[in-house]
Design an enzyme around this catalytic site. Structure first.
Site, PDB file in Angstrom:
ATOM      1  N   ASP A 246      61.780  26.598  30.781  1.00 13.82           N
ATOM      2  CA  ASP A 246      61.986  28.650  31.943  1.00 13.82           C
ATOM      3  C   ASP A 246      60.320  28.850  31.458  1.00 13.82           C
ATOM      4  O   ASP A 246      60.835  30.153  31.574  1.00 13.82           O
ATOM      5  CB  ASP A 246      62.500  29.099  30.285  1.00 13.82           C
ATOM      6  CG  ASP A 246      64.316  28.771  29.995  1.00 13.82           C
ATOM      7  OD1 ASP A 246      64.703  28.864  31.393  1.00 13.82           O
ATOM      8  OD2 ASP A 246      64.328  29.216  28.995  1.00 13.82           O
TER       9      ASP A 246
ATOM     10  N   ARG B 254      64.568  29.850  41.166  1.00 18.75           N
ATOM     11  CA  ARG B 254      63.090  30.323  40.683  1.00 18.75           C
ATOM     12  C   ARG B 254      61.807  29.464  41.644  1.00 18.75           C
ATOM     13  O   ARG B 254      60.805  30.246  41.640  1.00 18.75           O
ATOM     14  CB  ARG B 254      63.012  29.608  39.080  1.00 18.75           C
ATOM     15  CG  ARG B 254      63.614  30.793  38.075  1.00 18.75           C
ATOM     16  CD  ARG B 254      63.754  30.502  36.939  1.00 18.75           C
ATOM     17  NE  ARG B 254      63.816  31.859  36.009  1.00 18.75           N
ATOM     18  CZ  ARG B 254      64.605  31.336  35.124  1.00 18.75           C
ATOM     19  NH1 ARG B 254      64.257  30.716  34.122  1.00 18.75           N
ATOM     20  NH2 ARG B 254      65.141  32.914  34.154  1.00 18.75           N
TER      21      ARG B 254
HETATM   22  C1  S3P Z   1      69.735  27.512  27.261  1.00 17.41           C
HETATM   23  C2  S3P Z   1      69.063  26.070  28.145  1.00 17.41           C
HETATM   24  C3  S3P Z   1      68.339  26.230  29.074  1.00 17.41           C
HETATM   25  C4  S3P Z   1      67.500  27.072  29.387  1.00 17.41           C
HETATM   26  C5  S3P Z   1      68.351  29.013  28.956  1.00 17.41           C
HETATM   27  C6  S3P Z   1      68.406  28.851  27.559  1.00 17.41           C
HETATM   28  C7  S3P Z   1      69.703  27.268  25.713  1.00 17.41           C
HETATM   29  O1  S3P Z   1      69.161  25.865  30.066  1.00 17.41           O
HETATM   30  O2  S3P Z   1      66.892  27.404  30.896  1.00 17.41           O
HETATM   31  O3  S3P Z   1      67.054  29.715  29.135  1.00 17.41           O
HETATM   32  O4  S3P Z   1      69.917  27.928  24.835  1.00 17.41           O
HETATM   33  O5  S3P Z   1      70.539  25.999  25.796  1.00 17.41           O
HETATM   34  P1  S3P Z   1      69.408  24.983  30.584  1.00 17.41           P
HETATM   35  O6  S3P Z   1      69.900  23.715  29.278  1.00 17.41           O
HETATM   36  O7  S3P Z   1      70.467  24.368  31.380  1.00 17.41           O
HETATM   37  O8  S3P Z   1      68.613  24.451  31.592  1.00 17.41           O
END
Ligand code: S3P
Length: 443
Positions: A326, A357
């Site tokens: 992120d 992004r």
């Molecule tokens: C998150 C996992 C991430 C992240 C998201 C929050 C989570 O996504 O980008 O903001 O809380 O499990 P991905 O696991 O799909 O990469």
């Protein structure tokens, strides 16, 4: 909640030194999980430091719709009376997860092995995002799933009455996929196993263990293997949510690029599965110290002291991408002020976040005089001693794109405009007042 509010343009401009203390909000990932595991356990879970961003409020509303009693007692202070594993009931209305990929994917997992039916929807951004990565493994548990073309929302799930545990090798390193499967595995007998190509954030594993489930994780030749023993009785817990390292990244980045800055960001999670941005900043020469390291709510935390720094570009190894997934938008802003180029490899997942992004950052940085190269799965930012600014960035309903460009404007020669600051409320409702108190100039 899906938002069709009028776009709210905002401008940031060159600011004097940023100073003082930045109390960033609670961790978004942990906040979602605390509400969901609270709803799946027996007794009263007490949560302090909950992020009250719109994404998490939408998950709280969803847990009520599935039958849990979710109450706010004061700022960040919540309780959840759970219904136990397998205790969810069919919601009366459609579950609207707004902008939140984490919310919708984890909740779909949490209900997919209970014999109830629910329909999920979200805003324009969430409705464009891929869901088959979660619905494919959930249907292997025995759930019946109907999605819009391309596996998109709205999605209706008829949960499995007699779920079978699964062993699933995820093609993508994603904590959301892993967590959806583990939550579904709670109501399946025997062992549910997820194999991820790289270890992703481990909040689900830590919290499941804290609530009394048996979870085992190990790194093996085939990948990072997580095993959950199904049908535990989850017991309500007290959850203290640490402050979000992904939200802290914005004031930290601002202090690094605004000359003369010196700020303190207290109580930030230093979970190693979330630490890649800070590791990268140190490699770039950032002056950050991690003071008073301690443990809070089962997570390592520290107070971050950050001073303006002369930075150099680096190559971020692909193996680090999951631990800072992120933070690439704000890293690309920091990289614009570093000497030399910063190369970010293996980041194709950025194309399916709240926005694409890579595209959003590349177009917005170019509009502000920064040279960027992109490929389907990489981005390279050419840094310079100063950034021209004077451009407008399109945020595509993406909170992190909005905050990244507002930070850019604090150190650019000319003001930077974003088309819509509205999405910032999903993860960091106090961003503008907090940054203003440090000395940031917005209008
Ligand atoms: C998150 C996992 C991430 C992240 C998201 C929050 C989570 O996504 O980008 O903001 O809380 O499990 P991905 O696991 O799909 O990469």
């Amino acid at each position: 909640m899906s938002h069709d509010a009028e776009p709210r343009p905002m401008t940031s401009r060159a600011s004097g030194p940023l100073t003082g203390e930045a109390q960033v909000p609670g961790d978004k990932s942990i906040s979602h999980r605390a509400l969901i595991l609270g709803a799946l356990s027996v007794g009263e879970t007490k949560i302090t430091g909950l992020l009250e961003g719109q994404d998490v409020l939408d998950t709280a509303a969803a847990m009520r719709a599935f039958g849990a009693d979710v109450v706010q007692h004061g700022p960040g202070n919540w309780s959840v009376h759970g219904v136990g594993v397998g205790g969810f009931s069919s919601p009366e209305g459609v579950i609207d997860c707004g902008n939140s990929g984490t919310g919708v994917r984890l909740i779909m997992g949490a209900m997919a092995t209970t014999p109830i039916t629910a329909t999920f929807t979200g805003d324009a951004s969430l409705s464009r995002r891929p869901m088959a990565r979660v619905t494919d493994p959930l249907s292997q548990f025995g759930a019946r799933i109907t999605a819009r073309e391309g596996g998109r929302l709205p999605i209706t799930i008829e949960g499995a009455a007699d779920a079978l545990p699964i062993r699933y090798r995820s093609p993508v390193a994603s904590a959301q996929i892993k967590s959806a499967i583990l939550l579904a595995g709670l109501n399946a007998p025997g062992e549910t196993v997820v194999i991820e190509p790289e270890q992703t954030r481990d909040h689900s594993e830590r919290m499941l263990a804290g609530f009394g489930a048996q979870v085992h994780a190990e790194t093996a030749a085939e990948g990072h293997v997580v095993t959950l023993q199904g049908q535990p009785e989850l017991r309500a817990q007290a959850v203290a949510v640490p402050r979000d390292p992904s939200s802290a990244a914005f004031p930290v980045a601002a202090a690094l690029i605004v000359p003369g800055s010196d700020i303190l960001v207290p109580g930030v999670s230093r979970n190693p599965t979330r630490d890649g941005f800070y590791v990268t900043l140190l490699e770039m020469g950032a002056d950050i110290s991690f003071e008073n390291p301690r443990e809070e709510g089962g997570e390592p935390v520290a107070d971050l002291r950050v001073r303006h720094s002369r930075l150099r570009g680096v190559t971020v190894p692909e193996s680090r991408a999951a631990s800072m997934i992120d933070e690439f938008p704000i890293l690309s802003v920091v990289a614009s002020f570093a000497e030399g180029k910063t190369v970010m490899n293996g980041v194709s997942e950025l194309r399916v976040k709240e926005s694409d992004r890579i595209d959003a950052m590349a177009r917005g940085l170019e509009a502000n005089g920064v040279t960027v190269e992109e490929t389907p799965d990489s981005m390279t930012v050419h840094g310079a001693s100063g950034v021209r600014g004077g451009g407008r960035a399109v945020t595509h309903l993406d909170h992190r794109i909005a905050m990244s460009f507002l930070v850019l404007g604090l150190a650019a020669d000319q003001p930077v405009e974003i088309d819509d600051a509205g999405p910032i409320t999903t993860s960091f409702p106090d961003f503008v007042p907090l940054m203003t108190r440090l000395g940031a100039r917005f209008d």
